[in-house]
Design an enzyme around this catalytic site. Structure first.
Site, PDB file in Angstrom:
ATOM      1  N   LYS A   1      28.672  19.496 104.361  1.00 47.45           N
ATOM      2  CA  LYS A   1      29.483  18.025 104.516  1.00 47.45           C
ATOM      3  C   LYS A   1      31.089  18.523 104.529  1.00 47.45           C
ATOM      4  CE  LYS A   1      27.422  16.661 100.838  1.00 47.45           C
ATOM      5  NZ  LYS A   1      26.671  15.841  99.852  1.00 47.45           N
TER       6      LYS A   1
ATOM      7  N   THR B   1      36.273   6.895  97.370  1.00 49.83           N
ATOM      8  CA  THR B   1      35.261   7.662  97.868  1.00 49.83           C
ATOM      9  C   THR B   1      34.291   7.956  96.795  1.00 49.83           C
ATOM     10  OG1 THR B   1      36.572   9.622  97.615  1.00 49.83           O
ATOM     11  CG2 THR B   1      36.752   8.785  99.759  1.00 49.83           C
TER      12      THR B   1
ATOM     13  N   GLY C   1      31.089   8.504  94.986  1.00 51.49           N
ATOM     14  CA  GLY C   1      29.469   8.542  95.426  1.00 51.49           C
ATOM     15  C   GLY C   1      29.237   8.903  97.023  1.00 51.49           C
TER      16      GLY C   1
ATOM     17  N   GLY D   1      29.049  11.546  98.532  1.00 48.62           N
ATOM     18  CA  GLY D   1      28.034  12.495  98.913  1.00 48.62           C
ATOM     19  C   GLY D   1      26.731  12.305  98.522  1.00 48.62           C
ATOM     20  N   CYS D   2      26.602  11.498  97.448  1.00 49.05           N
ATOM     21  CA  CYS D   2      25.257  11.012  97.000  1.00 49.05           C
ATOM     22  C   CYS D   2      24.705  10.086  98.035  1.00 49.05           C
ATOM     23  CB  CYS D   2      25.377  10.244  95.633  1.00 49.05           C
ATOM     24  SG  CYS D   2      25.979  11.305  94.270  1.00 49.05           S
TER      25      CYS D   2
END
Length: 271
Positions: A171, A203, A205, A207-208
């Site tokens: 990512k 921003t 959360g 990645g989750c």
């Protein structure tokens, strides 16, 4: 379709179990959950962590798998080595695709993974995983590399693939540039997706949510590259339509994908 998330609870609702279940729901997948830790958390940071015992994490997971036809599983915050070992012990003999989001540090800087757990993740969890979805800081910890260039990203991905995981999504949100680019790697190939970078502090959360979207779409039977593209749409729309909630790093907008019918342009590239 049914998916499962194994992660920590975010009392602020923007990340962890809450973000995963919201993402599953918005993408039309029934979400089940295994909670690994409770956090006292809001947009300003993590104010306390209370881990669940490894044995009870296992009991939650076994209860789900003996009753539900789970099509995909993702892990988030696993906190310590004993929890990782417990999860591996239950999942090692299943064929359910496992997506590992190696959550280590919260937006506010709190450490969400104990140091001794890194080795357990490398040596035990990665070999049974279908996919790993690290951001740049997480990939640096897992590989011991400093990542600054595209060559660094490729080398880190190769290191992770060497641990036994089949696919790696690096990512790119922590890198600079006009576009936020995420790259899917496998042995012998790669595929990238990119959207314009959004200038925002909301921003929490991300990645989750991105990893949960991939999990949900795989549970629905999407081909892998299509799942990555659609998940990229989901997270880009969630970031670009902010909710303006909280006084710190606000959560992404899990409603946005449905509100605009998933309308979003994603640039793709396969060398």
């Amino acid at each position: 379709m049914i998916a499962c998330t194994i992660a920590g609870s975010d009392s602020g609702g923007g990340a962890g179990i809450q973000a995963d279940l919201k993402t599953f729901q918005e993408l039309g997948v029934f979400g089940t959950s295994v909670i690994t830790a409770l956090t006292a958390q809001n947009t300003l940071g993590v104010h306390g962590i209370s881990p669940i015992t490894s044995s009870f994490v296992q009991r939650q997971l076994q209860a789900i798998l003996t009753d539900f036809d789970v099509k995909a599983i993702k892990t988030g915050m696993l906190f310590d080595a004993t929890i990782i070992e417990g999860v591996v012990d239950v999942l090692k003999n299943t064929s359910i695709p496992l997506i590992v989001d190696p959550v280590m540090i919260a937006k506010g800087g709190a450490n969400l993974l104990q140091q001794q757990a890194v080795r357990a993740m490398q040596e035990q969890l990665m070999p049974i995983a279908f996919m790993c979805t690290p951001n740049i800081p997480e990939a640096e910890v897992l590989t011991g590399r400093t990542i600054r260039t595209q060559q660094d990203i490729q080398a880190a991905a190769n290191d992770l693939l060497a641990l036994g995981v089949q696919y790696v999504v690096m990512k790119g949100g922590h890198l600079e540039g006009l576009h936020a680019t995420d790259i899917l790697f496998w042995k012998g190939g790669q595929f990238s997706v990119a959207t314009p970078r959004i200038d925002t502090k909301d921003t929490h959360g991300t990645g989750c949510t991105f990893s949960a979207a991939i999990t949900a779409l795989l549970a629905k039977g999407f081909p892998l590259q299509e799942a990555i593209i659609e998940a990229k749409k989901f997270i880009h729309l969630a970031i670009s339509h902010p909710l303006h909630i909280g006084k710190g790093h606000g959560p992404t907008n899990h409603f946005a994908y449905k509100q605009v019918q998933g309308k979003c342009e994603v640039m793709t590239h396969e060398p």
